[in-house]
Design a protein around this motif. Sequence first.
Motif, PDB file in Angstrom:
ATOM      1  N   ASN A  43       0.787  -1.225   0.000  1.00 20.49           N
ATOM      2  CA  ASN A  43       0.000   0.000   0.000  1.00 20.49           C
ATOM      3  C   ASN A  43       0.823   1.282   0.000  1.00 20.49           C
ATOM      4  O   ASN A  43       0.276   2.364  -0.140  1.00 20.49           O
ATOM      5  CB  ASN A  43      -0.960   0.013   1.194  1.00 20.49           C
ATOM      6  CG  ASN A  43      -2.007  -1.063   1.079  1.00 20.49           C
ATOM      7  OD1 ASN A  43      -2.463  -1.382  -0.012  1.00 20.49           O
ATOM      8  ND2 ASN A  43      -2.368  -1.660   2.192  1.00 20.49           N
ATOM      9  N   GLY A  44       2.110   1.197   0.196  1.00 17.42           N
ATOM     10  CA  GLY A  44       2.946   2.383   0.276  1.00 17.42           C
ATOM     11  C   GLY A  44       2.690   3.149   1.565  1.00 17.42           C
ATOM     12  O   GLY A  44       1.664   2.979   2.215  1.00 17.42           O
ATOM     13  N   GLU A  45       3.658   3.981   1.938  1.00 18.61           N
ATOM     14  CA  GLU A  45       3.536   4.755   3.167  1.00 18.61           C
ATOM     15  C   GLU A  45       4.213   6.100   2.960  1.00 18.61           C
ATOM     16  O   GLU A  45       5.368   6.165   2.521  1.00 18.61           O
ATOM     17  CB  GLU A  45       4.214   4.023   4.326  1.00 18.61           C
ATOM     18  CG  GLU A  45       4.258   4.814   5.601  1.00 18.61           C
ATOM     19  CD  GLU A  45       5.138   4.193   6.683  1.00 18.61           C
ATOM     20  OE1 GLU A  45       5.148   4.762   7.776  1.00 18.61           O
ATOM     21  OE2 GLU A  45       5.804   3.189   6.434  1.00 18.61           O
ATOM     22  N   THR A  46       3.503   7.176   3.254  1.00 20.35           N
ATOM     23  CA  THR A  46       4.121   8.494   3.220  1.00 20.35           C
ATOM     24  C   THR A  46       5.122   8.550   4.354  1.00 20.35           C
ATOM     25  O   THR A  46       4.782   8.264   5.509  1.00 20.35           O
ATOM     26  CB  THR A  46       3.064   9.605   3.374  1.00 20.35           C
ATOM     27  OG1 THR A  46       2.151   9.520   2.277  1.00 20.35           O
ATOM     28  CG2 THR A  46       3.708  10.978   3.385  1.00 20.35           C
ATOM     29  N   VAL A  47       6.377   8.894   4.027  1.00 25.77           N
ATOM     30  CA  VAL A  47       7.430   8.903   5.042  1.00 25.77           C
ATOM     31  C   VAL A  47       7.964  10.304   5.330  1.00 25.77           C
ATOM     32  O   VAL A  47       8.523  10.549   6.397  1.00 25.77           O
ATOM     33  CB  VAL A  47       8.593   7.956   4.671  1.00 25.77           C
ATOM     34  CG1 VAL A  47       8.112   6.507   4.654  1.00 25.77           C
ATOM     35  CG2 VAL A  47       9.231   8.332   3.352  1.00 25.77           C
ATOM     36  N   LEU A  48       7.803  11.224   4.379  1.00 25.07           N
ATOM     37  CA  LEU A  48       8.308  12.582   4.580  1.00 25.07           C
ATOM     38  C   LEU A  48       7.525  13.515   3.684  1.00 25.07           C
ATOM     39  O   LEU A  48       7.248  13.187   2.526  1.00 25.07           O
ATOM     40  CB  LEU A  48       9.803  12.658   4.233  1.00 25.07           C
ATOM     41  CG  LEU A  48      10.549  13.938   4.593  1.00 25.07           C
ATOM     42  CD1 LEU A  48      10.638  14.117   6.108  1.00 25.07           C
ATOM     43  CD2 LEU A  48      11.962  13.909   4.009  1.00 25.07           C
ATOM     44  N   GLU A  49       7.151  14.663   4.238  1.00 24.17           N
ATOM     45  CA  GLU A  49       6.481  15.677   3.437  1.00 24.17           C
ATOM     46  C   GLU A  49       7.152  17.016   3.714  1.00 24.17           C
ATOM     47  O   GLU A  49       7.409  17.374   4.865  1.00 24.17           O
ATOM     48  CB  GLU A  49       4.996  15.741   3.766  1.00 24.17           C
ATOM     49  CG  GLU A  49       4.245  16.661   2.837  1.00 24.17           C
ATOM     50  CD  GLU A  49       2.731  16.532   2.930  1.00 24.17           C
ATOM     51  OE1 GLU A  49       2.056  17.371   2.305  1.00 24.17           O
ATOM     52  OE2 GLU A  49       2.233  15.611   3.599  1.00 24.17           O
ATOM     53  N   ILE A  50       7.432  17.723   2.629  1.00 27.35           N
ATOM     54  CA  ILE A  50       8.090  19.024   2.717  1.00 27.35           C
ATOM     55  C   ILE A  50       7.218  20.015   1.960  1.00 27.35           C
ATOM     56  O   ILE A  50       6.907  19.811   0.786  1.00 27.35           O
ATOM     57  CB  ILE A  50       9.507  18.965   2.110  1.00 27.35           C
ATOM     58  CG1 ILE A  50      10.347  17.908   2.833  1.00 27.35           C
ATOM     59  CG2 ILE A  50      10.170  20.341   2.165  1.00 27.35           C
ATOM     60  CD1 ILE A  50      11.616  17.512   2.120  1.00 27.35           C
ATOM     61  N   ASN A  51       6.817  21.083   2.643  1.00 30.34           N
ATOM     62  CA  ASN A  51       5.985  22.120   2.042  1.00 30.34           C
ATOM     63  C   ASN A  51       6.692  23.465   2.176  1.00 30.34           C
ATOM     64  O   ASN A  51       7.074  23.854   3.290  1.00 30.34           O
ATOM     65  CB  ASN A  51       4.624  22.194   2.737  1.00 30.34           C
ATOM     66  CG  ASN A  51       3.799  20.963   2.470  1.00 30.34           C
ATOM     67  OD1 ASN A  51       3.375  20.741   1.349  1.00 30.34           O
ATOM     68  ND2 ASN A  51       3.596  20.141   3.482  1.00 30.34           N
ATOM     69  N   SER A  52       6.856  24.134   1.064  1.00 32.74           N
ATOM     70  CA  SER A  52       7.494  25.459   1.040  1.00 32.74           C
ATOM     71  C   SER A  52       8.816  25.463   1.803  1.00 32.74           C
ATOM     72  O   SER A  52       9.108  26.375   2.572  1.00 32.74           O
ATOM     73  CB  SER A  52       6.545  26.513   1.611  1.00 32.74           C
ATOM     74  OG  SER A  52       5.352  26.558   0.852  1.00 32.74           O
ATOM     75  N   GLY A  53       9.604  24.397   1.601  1.00 33.50           N
ATOM     76  CA  GLY A  53      10.932  24.321   2.205  1.00 33.50           C
ATOM     77  C   GLY A  53      10.961  23.916   3.665  1.00 33.50           C
ATOM     78  O   GLY A  53      12.019  23.922   4.288  1.00 33.50           O
ATOM     79  N   LYS A  54       9.831  23.520   4.216  1.00 35.46           N
ATOM     80  CA  LYS A  54       9.753  23.118   5.621  1.00 35.46           C
ATOM     81  C   LYS A  54       9.235  21.689   5.727  1.00 35.46           C
ATOM     82  O   LYS A  54       8.286  21.311   5.051  1.00 35.46           O
ATOM     83  CB  LYS A  54       8.795  24.027   6.393  1.00 35.46           C
ATOM     84  CG  LYS A  54       9.077  25.501   6.236  1.00 35.46           C
ATOM     85  CD  LYS A  54       9.794  26.023   7.424  1.00 35.46           C
ATOM     86  CE  LYS A  54       9.873  27.539   7.366  1.00 35.46           C
ATOM     87  NZ  LYS A  54      11.172  28.044   7.262  1.00 35.46           N
ATOM     88  N   ILE A  55       9.843  20.909   6.602  1.00 33.83           N
ATOM     89  CA  ILE A  55       9.356  19.555   6.852  1.00 33.83           C
ATOM     90  C   ILE A  55       8.064  19.660   7.644  1.00 33.83           C
ATOM     91  O   ILE A  55       8.040  20.246   8.726  1.00 33.83           O
ATOM     92  CB  ILE A  55      10.400  18.710   7.611  1.00 33.83           C
ATOM     93  CG1 ILE A  55      11.645  18.513   6.748  1.00 33.83           C
ATOM     94  CG2 ILE A  55       9.808  17.359   8.022  1.00 33.83           C
ATOM     95  CD1 ILE A  55      12.802  17.845   7.456  1.00 33.83           C
ATOM     96  N   THR A  56       6.981  19.130   7.079  1.00 36.82           N
ATOM     97  CA  THR A  56       5.679  19.196   7.747  1.00 36.82           C
ATOM     98  C   THR A  56       5.208  17.829   8.235  1.00 36.82           C
ATOM     99  O   THR A  56       4.252  17.747   8.996  1.00 36.82           O
ATOM    100  CB  THR A  56       4.617  19.806   6.810  1.00 36.82           C
ATOM    101  OG1 THR A  56       4.565  19.055   5.599  1.00 36.82           O
ATOM    102  CG2 THR A  56       4.951  21.259   6.498  1.00 36.82           C
ATOM    103  N   PHE A  57       5.875  16.776   7.781  1.00 36.10           N
ATOM    104  CA  PHE A  57       5.555  15.434   8.261  1.00 36.10           C
ATOM    105  C   PHE A  57       6.778  14.557   8.116  1.00 36.10           C
ATOM    106  O   PHE A  57       7.485  14.623   7.111  1.00 36.10           O
ATOM    107  CB  PHE A  57       4.402  14.793   7.482  1.00 36.10           C
ATOM    108  CG  PHE A  57       4.171  13.359   7.871  1.00 36.10           C
ATOM    109  CD1 PHE A  57       3.488  13.050   9.034  1.00 36.10           C
ATOM    110  CD2 PHE A  57       4.684  12.324   7.107  1.00 36.10           C
ATOM    111  CE1 PHE A  57       3.311  11.721   9.420  1.00 36.10           C
ATOM    112  CE2 PHE A  57       4.513  10.996   7.480  1.00 36.10           C
ATOM    113  CZ  PHE A  57       3.825  10.703   8.636  1.00 36.10           C
ATOM    114  N   GLU A  58       7.013  13.759   9.133  1.00 33.73           N
ATOM    115  CA  GLU A  58       8.089  12.753   9.090  1.00 33.73           C
ATOM    116  C   GLU A  58       7.624  11.539   9.869  1.00 33.73           C
ATOM    117  O   GLU A  58       7.168  11.653  11.007  1.00 33.73           O
ATOM    118  CB  GLU A  58       9.367  13.318   9.724  1.00 33.73           C
ATOM    119  CG  GLU A  58      10.494  12.321   9.768  1.00 33.73           C
ATOM    120  CD  GLU A  58      11.724  12.856  10.481  1.00 33.73           C
ATOM    121  OE1 GLU A  58      12.613  12.035  10.775  1.00 33.73           O
ATOM    122  OE2 GLU A  58      11.798  14.060  10.756  1.00 33.73           O
TER     123      GLU A  58
END
Length: 96
Positions: free
Chosen positions: A62-77
Amino acid sequence: MYSQRPSNVKQNIERVAMRVKNGGHHIQTADILRRNEASFKHLYEYAPIIDNLILIDNSKENGETVLEINSGKITFETDHLPNWAVPLKEQFKYDS
């Protein structure tokens, strides 16, 4: 932008072999390795100009979101960041 990859390039090679076994087209192992390296190099190089980057570990079904970066900022890890995602985290860690 979504970027998905397995934890290990060997999984890509195995998936191509399974696809061929099921009648799909073949990709040379050397091409898989080259593309894997080039795609991550480009992702790392261009990440600073991507407004919204979501990294997905598709090692599992199913895959897994591991990192999200928005406008140069880490918003999820995720708690268990795969090794391949660490260089991107490091690239943005001082901006978070």
